[in-house]
Design a protein around this motif. Sequence first.
Motif, mmCIF file in Angstrom:
data_model
loop_
_atom_site.group_PDB
_atom_site.id
_atom_site.type_symbol
_atom_site.label_atom_id
_atom_site.label_comp_id
_atom_site.label_asym_id
_atom_site.label_seq_id
_atom_site.Cartn_x
_atom_site.Cartn_y
_atom_site.Cartn_z
ATOM 1 N N ARG A 1 36.288 -18.912 -6.063
ATOM 2 C CA ARG A 1 36.041 -20.073 -6.919
ATOM 3 C C ARG A 1 34.714 -20.737 -6.545
ATOM 4 N NH1 ARG A 1 40.591 -22.555 -6.160
ATOM 5 N NH2 ARG A 1 41.640 -22.014 -8.107
ATOM 6 N N GLU A 2 34.461 -20.866 -5.257
ATOM 7 C CA GLU A 2 33.227 -21.496 -4.800
ATOM 8 C C GLU A 2 32.007 -20.637 -5.121
ATOM 9 O OE1 GLU A 2 31.122 -22.531 -0.488
ATOM 10 O OE2 GLU A 2 33.307 -22.429 -0.622
ATOM 11 N N THR A 3 32.112 -19.325 -4.942
ATOM 12 C CA THR A 3 30.974 -18.430 -5.148
ATOM 13 C C THR A 3 30.620 -18.283 -6.619
ATOM 14 O OG1 THR A 3 31.583 -17.212 -3.146
ATOM 15 C CG2 THR A 3 30.072 -16.112 -4.659
ATOM 16 N N THR A 4 31.627 -18.232 -7.485
ATOM 17 C CA THR A 4 31.387 -18.029 -8.921
ATOM 18 C C THR A 4 31.160 -19.332 -9.675
ATOM 19 O OG1 THR A 4 33.749 -18.154 -9.467
ATOM 20 C CG2 THR A 4 32.828 -15.966 -8.956
ATOM 21 N N ARG A 5 31.713 -20.425 -9.146
ATOM 22 C CA ARG A 5 31.777 -21.712 -9.856
ATOM 23 C C ARG A 5 32.498 -21.554 -11.185
ATOM 24 N NH1 ARG A 5 25.599 -23.871 -9.024
ATOM 25 N NH2 ARG A 5 25.437 -23.402 -6.804
ATOM 26 N N LEU A 6 33.472 -20.659 -11.187
ATOM 27 C CA LEU A 6 34.348 -20.466 -12.333
ATOM 28 C C LEU A 6 35.773 -20.825 -11.924
ATOM 29 C CD1 LEU A 6 33.134 -16.979 -13.647
ATOM 30 C CD2 LEU A 6 32.585 -19.213 -14.634
ATOM 31 N N GLU A 7 36.555 -21.260 -12.887
ATOM 32 C CA GLU A 7 37.960 -21.540 -12.614
ATOM 33 C C GLU A 7 38.766 -20.244 -12.643
ATOM 34 O OE1 GLU A 7 39.504 -24.296 -11.611
ATOM 35 O OE2 GLU A 7 37.471 -25.090 -11.439
ATOM 36 N N LEU A 8 39.873 -20.260 -11.941
ATOM 37 C CA LEU A 8 40.822 -19.155 -11.994
ATOM 38 C C LEU A 8 42.022 -19.582 -12.830
ATOM 39 C CD1 LEU A 8 40.611 -18.073 -8.264
ATOM 40 C CD2 LEU A 8 40.092 -16.588 -10.214
ATOM 41 N N PRO A 9 42.733 -18.617 -13.407
ATOM 42 C CA PRO A 9 43.923 -18.989 -14.189
ATOM 43 C C PRO A 9 44.935 -19.747 -13.337
ATOM 44 C CG PRO A 9 43.340 -16.684 -14.528
ATOM 45 C CD PRO A 9 42.494 -17.171 -13.395
ATOM 46 N N ALA A 10 45.801 -20.495 -13.988
ATOM 47 C CA ALA A 10 46.846 -21.222 -13.260
ATOM 48 C C ALA A 10 47.749 -20.257 -12.501
ATOM 49 C CB ALA A 10 47.670 -22.062 -14.242
ATOM 50 N N LEU A 11 47.903 -19.050 -13.036
ATOM 51 C CA LEU A 11 48.702 -18.026 -12.367
ATOM 52 C C LEU A 11 47.897 -16.744 -12.260
ATOM 53 C CD1 LEU A 11 51.397 -16.995 -11.187
ATOM 54 C CD2 LEU A 11 52.067 -16.367 -13.539
ATOM 55 N N VAL A 12 47.737 -16.243 -11.047
ATOM 56 C CA VAL A 12 47.071 -14.970 -10.782
ATOM 57 C C VAL A 12 48.140 -13.967 -10.348
ATOM 58 C CG1 VAL A 12 45.562 -13.764 -9.156
ATOM 59 C CG2 VAL A 12 44.806 -15.904 -10.202
ATOM 60 N N VAL A 13 48.212 -12.849 -11.054
ATOM 61 C CA VAL A 13 49.241 -11.852 -10.771
ATOM 62 C C VAL A 13 48.599 -10.536 -10.331
ATOM 63 C CG1 VAL A 13 51.141 -10.491 -11.721
ATOM 64 C CG2 VAL A 13 50.839 -12.883 -12.418
ATOM 65 N N PHE A 14 49.035 -10.040 -9.186
ATOM 66 C CA PHE A 14 48.681 -8.705 -8.710
ATOM 67 C C PHE A 14 49.975 -7.896 -8.663
ATOM 68 C CE2 PHE A 14 44.678 -10.438 -7.821
ATOM 69 C CZ PHE A 14 43.805 -9.497 -7.300
ATOM 70 N N ARG A 15 49.943 -6.717 -9.263
ATOM 71 C CA ARG A 15 51.127 -5.864 -9.305
ATOM 72 C C ARG A 15 50.864 -4.558 -8.558
ATOM 73 N NH1 ARG A 15 51.994 -4.456 -15.114
ATOM 74 N NH2 ARG A 15 53.966 -3.599 -14.373
ATOM 75 N N ILE A 16 51.790 -4.170 -7.721
ATOM 76 C CA ILE A 16 51.723 -2.896 -7.010
ATOM 77 C C ILE A 16 52.690 -1.961 -7.734
ATOM 78 C CG2 ILE A 16 52.088 -1.732 -4.809
ATOM 79 C CD1 ILE A 16 51.616 -4.532 -3.485
ATOM 80 N N ILE A 17 52.134 -0.936 -8.375
ATOM 81 C CA ILE A 17 52.912 -0.134 -9.314
ATOM 82 C C ILE A 17 52.692 1.353 -9.070
ATOM 83 C CG2 ILE A 17 52.885 -1.919 -11.095
ATOM 84 C CD1 ILE A 17 50.554 -0.487 -12.412
ATOM 85 N N ASP A 18 53.467 2.178 -9.776
ATOM 86 C CA ASP A 18 53.307 3.626 -9.671
ATOM 87 C C ASP A 18 52.324 4.117 -10.733
ATOM 88 O OD1 ASP A 18 54.731 3.966 -12.162
ATOM 89 O OD2 ASP A 18 56.608 3.828 -11.064
ATOM 90 N N PRO A 19 51.829 5.347 -10.610
ATOM 91 C CA PRO A 19 50.821 5.851 -11.555
ATOM 92 C C PRO A 19 51.288 5.846 -13.005
ATOM 93 C CG PRO A 19 50.881 7.243 -9.606
ATOM 94 C CD PRO A 19 52.055 6.307 -9.495
ATOM 95 N N GLU A 20 52.566 6.125 -13.223
ATOM 96 C CA GLU A 20 53.069 6.173 -14.596
ATOM 97 C C GLU A 20 53.024 4.793 -15.250
ATOM 98 O OE1 GLU A 20 54.120 9.534 -12.291
ATOM 99 O OE2 GLU A 20 54.693 7.437 -11.914
ATOM 100 N N THR A 21 53.377 3.763 -14.491
ATOM 101 C CA THR A 21 53.306 2.399 -15.020
ATOM 102 C C THR A 21 51.861 2.014 -15.282
ATOM 103 O OG1 THR A 21 55.308 1.801 -13.809
ATOM 104 C CG2 THR A 21 53.920 -0.007 -14.593
ATOM 105 N N TRP A 22 50.962 2.419 -14.370
ATOM 106 C CA TRP A 22 49.534 2.151 -14.575
ATOM 107 C C TRP A 22 49.064 2.752 -15.893
ATOM 108 C CZ3 TRP A 22 45.301 5.151 -15.512
ATOM 109 C CH2 TRP A 22 44.046 4.525 -15.407
ATOM 110 N N GLN A 23 49.459 3.989 -16.166
ATOM 111 C CA GLN A 23 49.018 4.641 -17.401
ATOM 112 C C GLN A 23 49.561 3.909 -18.626
ATOM 113 O OE1 GLN A 23 49.531 8.894 -17.623
ATOM 114 N NE2 GLN A 23 49.289 8.954 -19.841
ATOM 115 N N ALA A 24 50.858 3.574 -18.606
ATOM 116 C CA ALA A 24 51.467 2.914 -19.756
ATOM 117 C C ALA A 24 50.843 1.549 -20.011
ATOM 118 C CB ALA A 24 52.972 2.767 -19.532
#
Length: 280
Positions: free
Chosen positions: A32-55
């Motif tokens: 946030r400090e480096t970009t001077r941009l806001e981030l969304p209220a919710l940031v989601v990172f998902r750890i998934i399998d290759p098939e889910t990534w493709q879909a």
Amino acid sequence: MTDVKVLHETGKHGDLQERVESILDEVVPLVRETTRLELPALVVFRIIDPETWQADSEADLTGFVSRFRARRPRWHAPAIGLVERMSLRQFRKVAPLLGGVLVMGATTAGPAEQSQTMLVPEALAHSGVLSSPYYLTQLVIHELVHHAQNLATLHREAWAAEKPSAFLRAGSIKFVEEGHAYWVDQQVTRRLFGEPKNIHTAPTTIQSDVYQAALKNRRIARMRRGPDIYTKGRQLVAAAIESAGLSTFNGVWTDLSLLPVKHELEHPDRWAERLTAGTS
């Protein structure tokens, strides 16, 4: 205030969720400090399998095409449909190599103003990202920047209002998006570790044989032809920020006219000069 969620949707590499959560706790304020941009209220990172990534990657592609289609005359629909089918056909041919081996992270549109980052443990292991906290940190920072970009452009709506093809990352958009994320991840890793960390220049000894073989695949090699959007994009963005300043540069996220044109991609100093002239 940004809420961060890391969802582990596969049983592999059980410690990865905790590692990503720890990195995000540290880098969210730095991004946030480096970009001077806001981030969304919710940031989601998902750890998934290759098939889910493709879909989910397919769904992201078709979602942007649908938004593009909605802004074009109805008689364009058949041609757009043909392009969509061809794009999906090409994507499906390389998707197993991308999602399961080569792609270290991918950030796509989520609901409302949110974005989601997809991480595939198998690909992280093949690429060497898991071999060092430095590279995993760089990756998390890079993808987090895409969350900030997506919020700033409302998933490219700000550009597409004037040029619908912006939904498909046409022209210079991919250079600006990836170059900016690369510039930021280098700035932040330098601050954290004393020097920038870059998985793309890491020793090939940390990569698996499967990864190195995938890079030589005929279809993958064809996709990689042309300018490196990361390196070229970072040069472009760095020149613009150094010359015009970060506040002026950030105008690109809402003003299509500020994006670099073709000849400015070849000569980053010319884009920097145009942005700088606009502030005088």
